[in-house]
Design a protein around this motif. Structure first.
Motif, PDB file in Angstrom:
ATOM      1  N   ILE A 236       3.085  45.065 -10.083  1.00  0.00           N
ATOM      2  CA  ILE A 236       3.350  44.929 -11.514  1.00  0.00           C
ATOM      3  C   ILE A 236       2.053  44.540 -12.225  1.00  0.00           C
ATOM      4  O   ILE A 236       1.419  43.536 -11.885  1.00  0.00           O
ATOM      5  N   THR A 237       1.651  45.341 -13.216  1.00  0.00           N
ATOM      6  CA  THR A 237       0.464  45.073 -14.028  1.00  0.00           C
ATOM      7  C   THR A 237       0.821  45.290 -15.501  1.00  0.00           C
ATOM      8  O   THR A 237       1.923  45.738 -15.822  1.00  0.00           O
ATOM      9  N   ALA A 238      -0.123  44.972 -16.373  1.00  0.00           N
ATOM     10  CA  ALA A 238       0.099  45.154 -17.816  1.00  0.00           C
ATOM     11  C   ALA A 238      -1.240  45.225 -18.530  1.00  0.00           C
ATOM     12  O   ALA A 238      -2.298  44.915 -17.947  1.00  0.00           O
ATOM     13  N   ASP A 239      -1.222  45.627 -19.792  1.00  0.00           N
ATOM     14  CA  ASP A 239      -2.457  45.685 -20.608  1.00  0.00           C
ATOM     15  C   ASP A 239      -2.369  44.739 -21.793  1.00  0.00           C
ATOM     16  O   ASP A 239      -3.035  44.935 -22.807  1.00  0.00           O
ATOM     17  N   SER A 240      -1.513  43.707 -21.690  1.00  0.00           N
ATOM     18  CA  SER A 240      -1.296  42.781 -22.805  1.00  0.00           C
ATOM     19  C   SER A 240      -2.481  41.832 -22.973  1.00  0.00           C
ATOM     20  O   SER A 240      -3.257  41.581 -22.029  1.00  0.00           O
ATOM     21  N   MET A 241      -2.595  41.271 -24.155  1.00  0.00           N
ATOM     22  CA  MET A 241      -3.626  40.283 -24.445  1.00  0.00           C
ATOM     23  C   MET A 241      -3.064  38.884 -24.174  1.00  0.00           C
ATOM     24  O   MET A 241      -1.859  38.662 -24.235  1.00  0.00           O
ATOM     25  N   PRO A 242      -3.939  37.907 -23.873  1.00  0.00           N
ATOM     26  CA  PRO A 242      -3.456  36.537 -23.664  1.00  0.00           C
ATOM     27  C   PRO A 242      -2.681  36.025 -24.878  1.00  0.00           C
ATOM     28  O   PRO A 242      -3.070  36.256 -26.020  1.00  0.00           O
TER      29      PRO A 242
ATOM     30  N   GLY B  34       7.193  31.901  -1.816  1.00  0.00           N
ATOM     31  CA  GLY B  34       8.271  32.330  -2.694  1.00  0.00           C
ATOM     32  C   GLY B  34       8.427  33.846  -2.734  1.00  0.00           C
ATOM     33  O   GLY B  34       7.749  34.592  -2.014  1.00  0.00           O
ATOM     34  N   MET B  35       9.312  34.299  -3.624  1.00  0.00           N
ATOM     35  CA  MET B  35       9.585  35.725  -3.785  1.00  0.00           C
ATOM     36  C   MET B  35       9.764  36.038  -5.254  1.00  0.00           C
ATOM     37  O   MET B  35      10.230  35.192  -6.032  1.00  0.00           O
ATOM     38  N   LEU B  36       9.372  37.243  -5.646  1.00  0.00           N
ATOM     39  CA  LEU B  36       9.686  37.711  -6.988  1.00  0.00           C
ATOM     40  C   LEU B  36      11.196  37.805  -7.169  1.00  0.00           C
ATOM     41  O   LEU B  36      11.936  38.052  -6.204  1.00  0.00           O
ATOM     42  N   CYS B  37      11.646  37.620  -8.393  1.00  0.00           N
ATOM     43  CA  CYS B  37      13.063  37.850  -8.686  1.00  0.00           C
ATOM     44  C   CYS B  37      13.244  39.348  -8.945  1.00  0.00           C
ATOM     45  O   CYS B  37      13.109  39.822 -10.079  1.00  0.00           O
ATOM     46  N   PHE B  38      13.469  40.074  -7.874  1.00  0.00           N
ATOM     47  CA  PHE B  38      13.629  41.515  -7.951  1.00  0.00           C
ATOM     48  C   PHE B  38      14.760  41.939  -7.025  1.00  0.00           C
ATOM     49  O   PHE B  38      15.199  41.187  -6.146  1.00  0.00           O
ATOM     50  N   SER B  39      15.257  43.129  -7.248  1.00  0.00           N
ATOM     51  CA  SER B  39      16.291  43.669  -6.380  1.00  0.00           C
ATOM     52  C   SER B  39      16.008  45.140  -6.124  1.00  0.00           C
ATOM     53  O   SER B  39      15.381  45.816  -6.950  1.00  0.00           O
ATOM     54  N   VAL B  40      16.461  45.615  -4.985  1.00  0.00           N
ATOM     55  CA  VAL B  40      16.332  47.024  -4.627  1.00  0.00           C
ATOM     56  C   VAL B  40      17.715  47.500  -4.205  1.00  0.00           C
ATOM     57  O   VAL B  40      18.351  46.897  -3.323  1.00  0.00           O
TER      58      VAL B  40
ATOM     59  N   ALA C 215       1.759  38.173 -23.567  1.00  0.00           N
ATOM     60  CA  ALA C 215       2.096  38.865 -22.313  1.00  0.00           C
ATOM     61  C   ALA C 215       3.345  38.255 -21.684  1.00  0.00           C
ATOM     62  O   ALA C 215       3.622  37.055 -21.829  1.00  0.00           O
ATOM     63  N   VAL C 216       4.092  39.090 -20.975  1.00  0.00           N
ATOM     64  CA  VAL C 216       5.289  38.625 -20.278  1.00  0.00           C
ATOM     65  C   VAL C 216       4.910  38.146 -18.883  1.00  0.00           C
ATOM     66  O   VAL C 216       3.768  38.307 -18.437  1.00  0.00           O
ATOM     67  N   SER C 217       5.899  37.568 -18.186  1.00  0.00           N
ATOM     68  CA  SER C 217       5.668  37.071 -16.831  1.00  0.00           C
ATOM     69  C   SER C 217       6.867  37.405 -15.948  1.00  0.00           C
ATOM     70  O   SER C 217       8.007  37.095 -16.325  1.00  0.00           O
ATOM     71  N   PRO C 218       6.653  38.063 -14.800  1.00  0.00           N
ATOM     72  CA  PRO C 218       7.763  38.248 -13.867  1.00  0.00           C
ATOM     73  C   PRO C 218       8.227  36.885 -13.346  1.00  0.00           C
ATOM     74  O   PRO C 218       7.408  35.984 -13.128  1.00  0.00           O
ATOM     75  N   LEU C 219       9.514  36.719 -13.172  1.00  0.00           N
ATOM     76  CA  LEU C 219      10.042  35.458 -12.666  1.00  0.00           C
ATOM     77  C   LEU C 219      10.051  35.442 -11.152  1.00  0.00           C
ATOM     78  O   LEU C 219      10.041  36.491 -10.497  1.00  0.00           O
TER      79      LEU C 219
ATOM     80  N   ASN D  86      13.423  30.157 -10.643  1.00  0.00           N
ATOM     81  CA  ASN D  86      13.149  28.747 -10.934  1.00  0.00           C
ATOM     82  C   ASN D  86      11.726  28.533 -11.434  1.00  0.00           C
ATOM     83  O   ASN D  86      11.291  27.401 -11.646  1.00  0.00           O
ATOM     84  N   SER D  87      10.985  29.667 -11.635  1.00  0.00           N
ATOM     85  CA  SER D  87       9.610  29.542 -12.090  1.00  0.00           C
ATOM     86  C   SER D  87       9.104  30.896 -12.578  1.00  0.00           C
ATOM     87  O   SER D  87       9.636  31.953 -12.202  1.00  0.00           O
ATOM     88  N   GLY D  88       8.071  30.878 -13.416  1.00  0.00           N
ATOM     89  CA  GLY D  88       7.382  32.096 -13.776  1.00  0.00           C
ATOM     90  C   GLY D  88       6.256  32.355 -12.784  1.00  0.00           C
ATOM     91  O   GLY D  88       5.933  31.499 -11.943  1.00  0.00           O
ATOM     92  N   THR D  89       5.633  33.497 -12.857  1.00  0.00           N
ATOM     93  CA  THR D  89       4.529  33.824 -11.938  1.00  0.00           C
ATOM     94  C   THR D  89       3.208  33.687 -12.684  1.00  0.00           C
ATOM     95  O   THR D  89       2.654  32.603 -12.787  1.00  0.00           O
TER      96      THR D  89
END
Length: 493
Positions: free
Chosen positions: A154-160, A188-194, A163-167, A64-67
């Motif tokens: 979760i990290t990244a080397d993208s420029m502003p 809240g919680m990341l939208c992830f699964s294990v 860049a993507v965003s985990p939900l 329901n939101s980005g991070t």
């Protein structure tokens, strides 16, 4: 008089020796067959004998939101408690701000107690689309971390701006789960699964069970042999001897029942093909279009249930009248009375084998092809036949004394059909009704067949235990009632 007594003693001794020799032959076949089938089953069952999908899998929350925008220096961290015995994969849902992004995303999983990295994956941001779910599979399942706290980083080397965003789900919460964005804790919680697997206790000790089963089998054989030496007649052994003795009659009765079913029918045996196909076609048109159940390979799913339930319905319906329908034979000729329900179950079983052909045709046409799991189908089909024989003997006994049983059984079988997930997924049942599935034997028989045919894998070991359990309980109960009442059948026929 004396020669007659000697002759009688000699005959008894000969019969005793014959029974002992017969038992030894049966025993050798049984023991060798048991050991051989144990080895074959071990290889056919494969990994499903040792592992099952974990019931502690962490399912993905609805976003329901980005991070945060994962630019260089940004960080999203999700701690969680792992209760999976063998972790196999981690998945993450992404948002892209509806643009094409650049850079590399890094996904790491750590075991916090020892600060040990257990996974490192890289993903191109340009491959990610809005709502995309990326799944990262461990090269080798990670074991020994049950109950341990883990960290998804979760990290990244993208420029502003690229860049993507985990939900995330801002309302989700769970004990031991903590979400941190750029070092700050947020609700809240990341939208992830294990996902992963758990060990199956039966599979871990499979060969121990085989050895114990072999000892129990040998012990039973020795007890049976001892009983025969003492002049007793063990029920199971005598039933096998009687079946062998009356095998010609059994063949004739089976042929009669099979021919009678298609007597004066234009299509004859073709109805064994057409009946399940036509039933499937009608139900497929109704339920797939009207109710729109989202079930993969729905035609195969439907036909598996139809074939198994049709056999159950036909076998039990025929055995219901097996004693009453053979009254003229029973009152004139002595034959073990359980032969009559047995032949009805066998003749219906032939129809079941014929009905498996259209099932296989529809399966192949749907793009599902045979696997080694098909070789496991004889187990469930035999268990189903034994279950039907036991229930049929119970119904046949009731029918002799209570003729309204035939009408009552029609209602019972109809209710049974609707309480069995033949054409609908079990997930749609409310919890108050779903609990009835746990006591429905046909549910397990059908689920077993669907696992072999649709999934192409062996069911969990507990499915074998349950199918065997229901078959044994049914035959023991049916045989007990049948034996207790059979001497009074002639009084009511």
């Amino acid at each position: 008089m004396k020669p007659n007594i000697n002759w009688l003693i000699s005959k008894v001794e000969n019969n005793l020796a014959l029974n002992q020799r017969t038992l030894k032959i049966y025993s050798k076949i049984l023991v060798i067959g048991y050991l051989l089938m144990s080895v074959i089953f071990y290889f056919l069952a494969g990994e499903q004998l040792h592992f099952r999908e974990s019931r502690e899998n962490i399912n993905m929350q609805t976003a329901n939101s980005g991070t945060v925008e994962l630019t260089s220096g940004s960080l999203a961290e999700q701690t969680f408690i792992n209760n999976i015995q063998r972790i196999t994969s981690v998945s993450v849902a992404w948002g892209t701000y509806n643009r094409h992004n650049k850079g590399t995303v890094y996904i790491d999983v750590y075991e916090l107690n020892g600060n040990i990295q257990i996974m490192h994956q890289e993903l191109s941001a340009g491959e990610i689309t809005e709502g995309y779910i990326s799944t990262f599979t461990f090269e080798k399942p990670v074991e020994g971390l049950t109950g341990a706290p883990l960290l998804l980083k979760i990290t990244a080397d993208s420029m502003p701006g690229s860049a993507v965003s985990p939900l995330m789900n801002t309302a989700a919460s769970k004990d031991g789960f903590l979400l941190s964005l750029n070092g700050n804790s947020v609700p809240g919680m990341l939208c992830f699964s294990v996902k992963g697997e758990d060990y199956i206790w039966i599979g871990l000790h499979y060969w121990k069970f085989v050895v114990v089963g072999a000892f129990l089998l040998v012990f039973y054989i020795l007890v049976t042999l001892h009983s025969i030496k003492n002049g007793k007649k063990p029920l199971l052994f005598m039933a096998l001897v009687a079946i062998r003795k009356y095998r010609f009659l059994i063949r004739q009765l089976v042929a009669r029942d099979f021919k009678a079913k298609y007597k004066r029918s234009f299509f004859g045996i073709l109805w064994s093909f057409l009946n399940p196909l036509l039933t499937m076609l009608v139900q497929y048109l109704v339920f797939s279009n009207l109710f729109r159940f989202d079930i993969p390979y729905y035609s195969v799913y439907l036909l598996c249930g139809i074939v198994i339930f049709n056999y159950f319905s036909e076998a039990c319906g025929m055995t219901l009248n097996s004693i009453v329908g053979n009254a003229s034979l029973i009152t004139k000729v002595y034959v073990p009375k359980y032969i009559y329900p047995l032949t009805r179950v066998i003749s219906s079983f032939i129809n079941l084998l014929i009905a498996m052909v259209p099932l296989l045709i529809v399966t192949f046409a749907s793009g599902l092809y045979p696997t080694k799991a098909y070789l496991l189908l004889p187990f469930v089909l035999v268990c189903l036949a034994v279950f039907c024989l036991g229930l049929g003997m119970l119904l046949a006994s009731a029918m002799v004394f209570f003729r309204d049983m035939q009408f009552l059984w029609g209602v019972i079988s109809m209710v049974w059909m609707y309480l069995t997930p033949l054409f609908y997924p079990e997930s749609i049942l409310p919890s108050s009704v779903a609990i009835l599935l746990k006591g429905n034997p046909l549910y397990y028989f059908i689920k077993f067949v669907r696992a072999c045919v649709m999934d192409g894998i062996s069911p969990e070991p507990i499915m074998y235990v349950l199918c065997f359990f229901f078959a044994v309980i049914s035959i023991l109960l049916g045989a007990f009632v049948f034996k207790k009442t059979q001497d009074r059948f002639v009084l009511y026929l």
